[in-house]
Write a protein that holds these residues in place. Structure first.
Motif, PDB file in Angstrom:
ATOM      1  N   TRP A 136       0.659  -1.200   0.100  1.00 48.83           N
ATOM      2  CA  TRP A 136       0.017   0.045   0.166  1.00 48.83           C
ATOM      3  C   TRP A 136       1.049   1.176  -0.054  1.00 48.83           C
ATOM      4  O   TRP A 136       0.443   2.144  -0.767  1.00 48.83           O
ATOM      5  N   ALA A 157      -4.639   0.153  -1.626  1.00 45.97           N
ATOM      6  CA  ALA A 157      -5.607   0.345  -0.338  1.00 45.97           C
ATOM      7  C   ALA A 157      -5.453  -0.767   0.562  1.00 45.97           C
ATOM      8  O   ALA A 157      -5.461  -2.041   0.125  1.00 45.97           O
ATOM      9  N   PRO A 204      -7.205  -2.828   3.212  1.00 46.54           N
ATOM     10  CA  PRO A 204      -8.639  -2.996   3.918  1.00 46.54           C
ATOM     11  C   PRO A 204      -8.841  -2.970   5.213  1.00 46.54           C
ATOM     12  O   PRO A 204      -7.893  -2.995   5.812  1.00 46.54           O
ATOM     13  N   SER A 205      -9.998  -2.428   5.625  1.00 45.67           N
ATOM     14  CA  SER A 205     -10.190  -2.198   7.170  1.00 45.67           C
ATOM     15  C   SER A 205      -9.920  -3.328   8.129  1.00 45.67           C
ATOM     16  O   SER A 205      -9.386  -3.468   8.965  1.00 45.67           O
ATOM     17  N   LEU A 206     -10.328  -4.578   7.525  1.00 45.38           N
ATOM     18  CA  LEU A 206     -10.340  -6.015   7.970  1.00 45.38           C
ATOM     19  C   LEU A 206      -8.675  -6.286   8.436  1.00 45.38           C
ATOM     20  O   LEU A 206      -8.265  -6.793   9.267  1.00 45.38           O
ATOM     21  N   THR A 207      -7.961  -5.775   7.515  1.00 46.38           N
ATOM     22  CA  THR A 207      -6.449  -5.994   7.578  1.00 46.38           C
ATOM     23  C   THR A 207      -6.016  -5.104   8.928  1.00 46.38           C
ATOM     24  O   THR A 207      -5.201  -5.569   9.598  1.00 46.38           O
ATOM     25  N   LEU A 208      -6.626  -3.780   9.097  1.00 43.68           N
ATOM     26  CA  LEU A 208      -6.039  -3.094  10.258  1.00 43.68           C
ATOM     27  C   LEU A 208      -6.613  -3.661  11.397  1.00 43.68           C
ATOM     28  O   LEU A 208      -5.868  -3.774  12.450  1.00 43.68           O
ATOM     29  N   ILE A 209      -7.717  -4.210  11.561  1.00 47.09           N
ATOM     30  CA  ILE A 209      -8.272  -4.843  12.830  1.00 47.09           C
ATOM     31  C   ILE A 209      -7.532  -5.908  13.184  1.00 47.09           C
ATOM     32  O   ILE A 209      -6.873  -6.206  14.017  1.00 47.09           O
TER      33      ILE A 209
END
Length: 285
Positions: free
Chosen positions: A250, A256, A258-263
């Motif tokens: 990224w 980008a 994904p938000s699930l990767t951050l969580i």
């Protein structure tokens, strides 16, 4: 510095280097077999040159059975890249990474069965929580169907757990010669399928960085870490690659995250940090 702290720093440094692998492969923009060929042989030649300068020599255990185990570790080291490529080619990437996240289970099982090492409860709990984080990262990308790619990923997870356990059993065996030989084996395996002289200058530059600097140093650090840490803990650190790899892609290529990767990534990072803190506190006590 306590052995556990030293091993943890070495393992995390190796994982940090390995995490750039996906980005470098993307930047190389070449067929997988060509990358495997050049990376394998460059790893081999780089480490052989360093061995000549530093005086490292291959010292095998006297017993024939122990030598067969060392050979098995070399074959596992050389097969990792090939199995990863085969798995991704035959199933979803999410399937590959999630199944590979089972490697700490295999490392813990092998250490318990063959090395008679007691696996602490905190390590089992950390493995379960970290794998849950990986499942969050790749949630929605895992299909239920079984395929040959899933089998390759399962075999890869077995190899990772197996090689770490074998290296843990022989802490005095020099790691550099084993990794150098594994690079040559990987290069030989790729030879029938590669066209190594038809690449672009950019590809040669990126593959050179991988084969001369990044992968040799990362593989050596991960192998040396097994002298100070149980193989399940070294394998647990490898889960950080599933978080850091997408972040570098990224950052450099503007893909980008994904938000699930951050969580899920936050969960994995927190798990490894808490596990390391508990282990260091236990060692001081």
């Amino acid at each position: 510095m306590p052995d556990h702290a030293r091993g943890l720093l070495i393992a995390l440094g190796g994982v940090l280097l390995i995490s750039f692998d996906a980005l470098l492969v993307r930047l190389a923009a070449a067929p997988h077999w060509d990358i495997i060929f050049w990376r394998g042989w460059l790893i081999c030649l780089t480490l052989l040159a360093w061995m000549l300068l530093s005086g490292h020599r291959l010292r095998l255990p006297p017993a024939a059975g122990d030598r067969w185990l060392i050979l098995g570790a070399v074959l596992m080291l050389s097969g990792n890249t090939t199995l990863f490529v085969l798995s991704v080619s035959h199933t979803a990437a999410a399937n590959t990474v999630v199944i590979l996240a089972a490697s700490p289970f295999f490392a813990a099982l092998f250490s318990w069965l063959f090395l008679e090492e007691a696996v602490p409860l905190r390590t089992w709990v950390a493995i379960l929580v970290a794998v849950s984080g990986v499942l969050i990262v790749f949630g929605g990308g895992v299909g239920g169907a079984t395929s040959s790619g899933d089998f390759y990923a399962l075999l890869l997870a077995l190899f990772v757990g197996g090689q770490l356990t074998i290296l843990r059993r022989y802490p005095t065996i020099p790691r550099l010669p084993l990794i150098a030989i594994s690079g040559a084996v990987a290069g030989l395996m790729a030879l029938p399928f590669a066209t190594p002289l038809s690449l672009t200058p950019q590809t040669y530059l990126v593959v050179g960085v991988m084969g001369i600097a990044q992968m040799p140093l990362a593989m050596v650090m991960m192998a040396v870490a097994t002298r100070y840490l149980p193989s399940p803990e070294v394998s647990l650190c490898l889960l950080l690659e599933t978080v850091l790899g997408p972040i570098w892609v990224w950052w450099v290529l503007s893909e980008a995250v994904p938000s699930l990767t951050l969580i899920g990534g936050g969960l994995i990072l927190a798990t490894v940090a808490v596990h390391a803190w508990l282990a260091l506190r236990e060692e001081k006590t």
